[in-house]
Design an enzyme around this catalytic site. Structure first.
Site, PDB file in Angstrom:
ATOM      1  N   ARG A  36     -14.376  -0.984   8.958  1.00  0.00           N
ATOM      2  CA  ARG A  36     -14.919  -0.265   8.080  1.00  0.00           C
ATOM      3  C   ARG A  36     -16.064  -0.662   7.245  1.00  0.00           C
ATOM      4  NH1 ARG A  36     -10.211   3.639   5.525  1.00  0.00           N
ATOM      5  NH2 ARG A  36      -9.595   4.996   7.632  1.00  0.00           N
ATOM      6  N   LYS A 197       4.167  17.437  15.993  1.00  0.00           N
ATOM      7  CA  LYS A 197       4.670  18.814  15.428  1.00  0.00           C
ATOM      8  C   LYS A 197       3.602  19.898  15.394  1.00  0.00           C
ATOM      9  CE  LYS A 197       7.826  16.540  12.176  1.00  0.00           C
ATOM     10  NZ  LYS A 197       8.332  16.603  10.736  1.00  0.00           N
ATOM     11  N   GLY A 354      -5.943  10.117  13.318  1.00  0.00           N
ATOM     12  CA  GLY A 354      -4.892   9.375  13.373  1.00  0.00           C
ATOM     13  C   GLY A 354      -4.733   8.731  14.684  1.00  0.00           C
ATOM     14  N   GLY A 377      -8.004  12.666   7.833  1.00  0.00           N
ATOM     15  CA  GLY A 377      -7.708  13.960   7.230  1.00  0.00           C
ATOM     16  C   GLY A 377      -9.320  14.847   7.344  1.00  0.00           C
TER      17      GLY A 377
END
Length: 396
Positions: A36, A197, A354, A377
């Site tokens: 990063r 999910k 992710g 996110g």
């Protein structure tokens, strides 16, 4: 949405507050992965080349508005100095006297890193007074932290409205890639959505069925859809309470003209472990004592056909248990196909979020995609069609 870049700003001799994401892993006071930090180099280098004085704003961890010594940004200075190749100064405060003094003493060719923005409770509250105190330290605001753009925090949203603002090089590249993938894409558009999910990706799936031509569903989510269609899935991971939602998404996709691509065959085993004995069966024929751990070769062939028929691909999530062989086969094969088409100039491929980056790296495909987003996110919320406060503020 229009936003300015560094090319639109006169930076000569001006103090530039640069919001960056350098939330890197640190062990025993040493940065263990500087990825990063390396990502912000083009932005900081360009500011320096234009005669600007970069003042870096960043968060680290979740101190919740308290000064937590082990979450100080001070240990990042050596890694920043090495990556940027210029002197990096550090101020042990984000606002106030110490910060003002450090800013006033900053010389051309130097970089200043201020302390963790989240040490102040005003950061996460998007507090106007805290933002004003930050604004008083600089003359121009540059946001290079797309990964924090979904947070309406003082250093990502309120501050952008107080100073002439622009996107940094990383933010610019991210926004251009995302606009090309879902804003005004070349069609047909395919999306791959994997993961465990359905419940965590309802907004994502609901948005995509209105935006894409093909929606490939993999991972544990696919099991829930197979169950909803009346197929036996043995002991597979699934959300049995979400079958009605799955059927609703299938119906909405049909109305929107989006083809949902589910596994036609699966790889199943009795145990979730590497090299477990396994069988490949039709998607409606999973043995009662087996769990589905990957899509089968027939499914991969269908996905390859979808990729070949598409001009744009958005990818979020693996197709199976990519962490363990041989249940990484479908993800690896599909990723290789997407990379091959991208290299041939037949496909624009954008991936992120992710496990996606890890999965594509494991497949040796990430470097061959058009763009890989390291934002988690923020990338997901963008795919969900949500407005990102940190991006919207740049166009204010």
């Amino acid at each position: 949405m229009a936003w300015k870049t560094l090319d639109d700003m006169d930076l000569k001799g001006r103090l530039v507050l640069v919001r960056v994401d350098i939330n890197v892993p640190v062990e025993n006071g040493v940065v263990t992965d500087a990825t990063r930090i390396e990502k912000i180099v083009p932005t900081v280098t360009d500011i320096l080349a234009k005669g600007g004085k970069p003042v870096l704003l960043a968060h680290f961890g979740r101190p919740k508005g308290q000064e937590v010594p082990e979450m100080s940004l001070r240990p990042l200075v050596p890694a920043l100095t090495e990556a940027l190749g210029v002197p990096v100064k550090f101020a042990g405060a984000t606002i106030g006297g110490e910060a003002k003094t450090a800013v006033s003493e900053l010389q051309e060719g130097e970089v200043l890193l201020l302390e963790n923005t989240r040490f102040d409770p005003g950061e996460e509250k998007n507090d106007a007074m805290f933002a004003a105190s930050l604004a008083a330290l600089g003359e121009i605001y540059c946001n290079d932290a797309f990964s924090a753009a979904h947070r309406a925090h003082a250093s990502t949203e309120a501050l952008a409205k107080l100073l002439p603002s622009c996107a940094g090089r990383l933010m610019e590249a991210e926004l251009k890639a995302l606009e090309a993938a879902l804003g005004t894409p070349d069609r047909p558009v395919a999306a791959v959505v994997g993961g465990a999910k359905v419940s965590t990706k309802i907004d994502l799936l609901s948005n995509l069925v209105r935006k894409v031509d093909y929606l490939v569903i993999g991972g544990g989510m696919a099991n829930t859809f197979l169950l909803a269609q009346g197929h036996e899935i043995g002991t597979s991971l699934a959300e049995r309470e979400m079958t009605d939602t799955a059927l609703d998404i299938l119906a909405r996709a049909g109305e929107a003209g989006c083809e949902i691509v589910l596994p036609v065959d699966v790889v199943a085993a009795t145990a979730f472990k590497a090299q477990a004995p396994h069988v490949t069966v039709a998607a409606d024929a999973c043995p009662a004592d087996h769990m589905i751990l990957d899509a089968g070769p027939g499914s991969v062939a269908r996905i390859a056909e979808v990729f070949e028929a598409s001009k744009t691909l958005i990818w979020n999530g693996p197709l199976g248990a990519f962490e363990i062989a041989p249940f990484d086969a479908a993800t690896n094969a599909a990723a290789a196909k997407a990379a091959e088409l991208t290299e041939a100039g037949a496909l624009v491929s954008v991936a992120g979020g992710g496990d996606t980056v890890s999965a594509l790296n494991r497949a040796d495909a990430a470097d061959r995609f058009t763009y890989i987003s390291t934002a988690g996110g923020a990338f997901l919320e963008w795919m969900e069609g949500k407005t990102l406060p940190g991006v919207a503020a740049l166009g204010a």
